[in-house]
Design a protein around this motif. Sequence first.
Motif, short mmCIF file in Angstrom:
data_model
loop_
_atom_site.label_atom_id
_atom_site.label_comp_id
_atom_site.label_asym_id
_atom_site.label_seq_id
_atom_site.Cartn_x
_atom_site.Cartn_y
_atom_site.Cartn_z
N ALA A 98 -6.41 -6.97 9.79
CA ALA A 98 -6.45 -5.99 8.70
C ALA A 98 -5.63 -4.75 9.07
O ALA A 98 -4.88 -4.21 8.23
CB ALA A 98 -7.89 -5.60 8.39
N GLU A 99 -5.76 -4.28 10.31
CA GLU A 99 -5.01 -3.11 10.73
C GLU A 99 -3.51 -3.38 10.75
O GLU A 99 -2.71 -2.51 10.38
CB GLU A 99 -5.47 -2.67 12.13
N ARG A 100 -3.12 -4.59 11.16
CA ARG A 100 -1.69 -4.91 11.18
C ARG A 100 -1.10 -4.92 9.77
O ARG A 100 -0.03 -4.37 9.53
CB ARG A 100 -1.48 -6.28 11.85
N SER A 101 -1.82 -5.51 8.84
CA SER A 101 -1.33 -5.55 7.46
C SER A 101 -1.29 -4.14 6.86
O SER A 101 -0.35 -3.78 6.13
CB SER A 101 -2.23 -6.46 6.61
N TRP A 102 -2.32 -3.33 7.16
CA TRP A 102 -2.34 -1.96 6.63
C TRP A 102 -1.19 -1.14 7.21
O TRP A 102 -0.53 -0.37 6.49
CB TRP A 102 -3.68 -1.31 6.97
N ALA A 103 -0.92 -1.27 8.52
CA ALA A 103 0.16 -0.51 9.14
C ALA A 103 1.52 -0.92 8.56
O ALA A 103 2.39 -0.07 8.32
CB ALA A 103 0.15 -0.72 10.65
N TYR A 104 1.69 -2.22 8.30
CA TYR A 104 2.95 -2.68 7.71
C TYR A 104 3.11 -2.12 6.29
O TYR A 104 4.20 -1.73 5.87
CB TYR A 104 2.97 -4.21 7.69
N ALA A 105 2.00 -2.05 5.55
CA ALA A 105 2.04 -1.50 4.19
C ALA A 105 2.43 -0.03 4.22
O ALA A 105 3.24 0.44 3.40
CB ALA A 105 0.70 -1.69 3.51
#
Length: 592
Positions: A98-105
């Motif tokens: 979840a953190e990886r997807s949020w950081a990419y967003a």
Amino acid sequence: MDSQYVENVNPNLVKASEREAAECVSLEVLQVVKDVQQQHGLRHGDFQRYRQYCSRKLRRIRKVVNFQQGTKHKVQPRKITAETLKDQRCLYIPLMEAERSWAYAMQLKSEANTEPRKHFHMMNRLKKAVHHADHLQKVVADEQANCDARTNLEVKAYCSWMHGLLNFELQHWKVALDNFIKSKVICEKLSEAVAGDVKEIYIQRCAELVPNIRYCEYNIGDVSAVEDLMQMRLNITHEDPLTSKLDELIEMTREKQSSSLSEVTWLARTIPVKNIQVRRLLLSMQQSSNQLRDAGAEQKLSMYESLLKEIIEAQQSHKDEFKDDGIFKALISKMKPVEGQVPSSVYLHTYLAYLRQSTTTERNLLMISLLKSDESKKTKPQDLARLYDVIIQNLSEIGQLPGLEDKEAFLKEVDTQILAYKAFRCFHVAQTYEYLKKYKEALALYDRSVLYAQMSLKQLLKTSIENTKKESLSKELRELMSNVDGLKYFIRASSILDGQNEPDTKVSLSSCNKPLIERLHEYVEVGGNVKKTSLVNLPPEFEPTPAKPFFFDLALSSIDFPSLDDRLEQKKTQGGLTGYFKKWIWGGGEKQ
């Protein structure tokens, strides 16, 4: 609204869960997320670095817990479930996803300002982050996972926050507001059940959610939310992590409001405003005028700096818009004389320049008041004089702006202010000379200061300056004149005392070996033996003189001498070879 989110939040249950930590799986979600974000890029806003860290962290965790997705040759996707949950390290997998997807967003969001197509990619990654957060909440909520109550509540707050971000970007304000409030209420209740550093993390999370909540309320219909956002921005420092978020929300609010601002009126002339950057600036000036009255000195200084930055950006944007207009460029550079009414584009440029100069003047006046009120260190008068000099220069530039040639009343107000600030400048320059014990110059400058003050007070009565500003300026000028009257007597007394205390400049005869003729300007007390006094040097010293003087006959070229041709002897010329042959052919010869 808050009561519906606290049904399952029981502080006693949280404390009981800490006693059962040996049997239950526990994961401090907010603590873990906060630590890794601060250590791996987000302290400086580097979302790409944080995303890469999450990818490496996922690879290490999968290898440690032996939960890899297939082999080198074949991929077999696997998901964490309550049955496959071995220890708390397995919960890191959906959390880091979840953190990886949020950081990419968030990385794509910053890049979408210049590449609009990345906005769609950003939304997809944010939806992916919500999916992983939901999966984490589903695993933790399962009874077979045997997770404690605190982990359940933290995961629920994290999942609600992620849902709020997605709906915030989708502009579903009501749904986003509900999710943000739900996350905030859970964090508030958790902060009441714990103590120490963990409590500060919950309190900080609540503070980070407030700007988003107020912005959602503004979009739903709460007009006062904008003022709350501006007040929050004033109360935090530049180093606070909330600064960038609040600036972004305030910018979004102004962008939405600026669409309705299409014109501005200044000096009885209405100017159409089409540039978006200029519209945002004018809206910011309107909002800041009310806040400057209630803000403190340091907050005012910060607001003036931000306003000046916005004015410079708006000026540059307006210039770029008319960079191909020859008339615009000629008028603002004074290359072409103004005939009649200037175009609206030039008048708007003049208005922006006026805003810049007047805001700089107000900022400098605030700095002067801060220097005068600072009792911890003594302010040098030359520093104050330098600031007043900058103010006079700024006001002088206002009178030279194009389009103000027929605004006599306005220009008279500017000239009146220039005279007032010249009086203050002369006063502080006089103090500088007084410190250097140059009393004549200081006295003359004090007189000049009083003269400027009297001229300014006379003109203030005839101008239409704002009443509060006129009263404060008149009061300061009268105080200046009263101070000068006392300082004049002080200077005269100081000059007399310094004259009496001057050291004796008489030179003793023994220390002076020069003859009297070379020291006629010095007074020397001669003792009893006058005969030893040297009057002149004997023999006198040699002085270089020219050995052969040069004389120049300048009259020679102007004299007309008589002709002496008749006295010169005429010499007989003998013929040459040609004459000899002439005689031989023609029989000529000398006459006998």
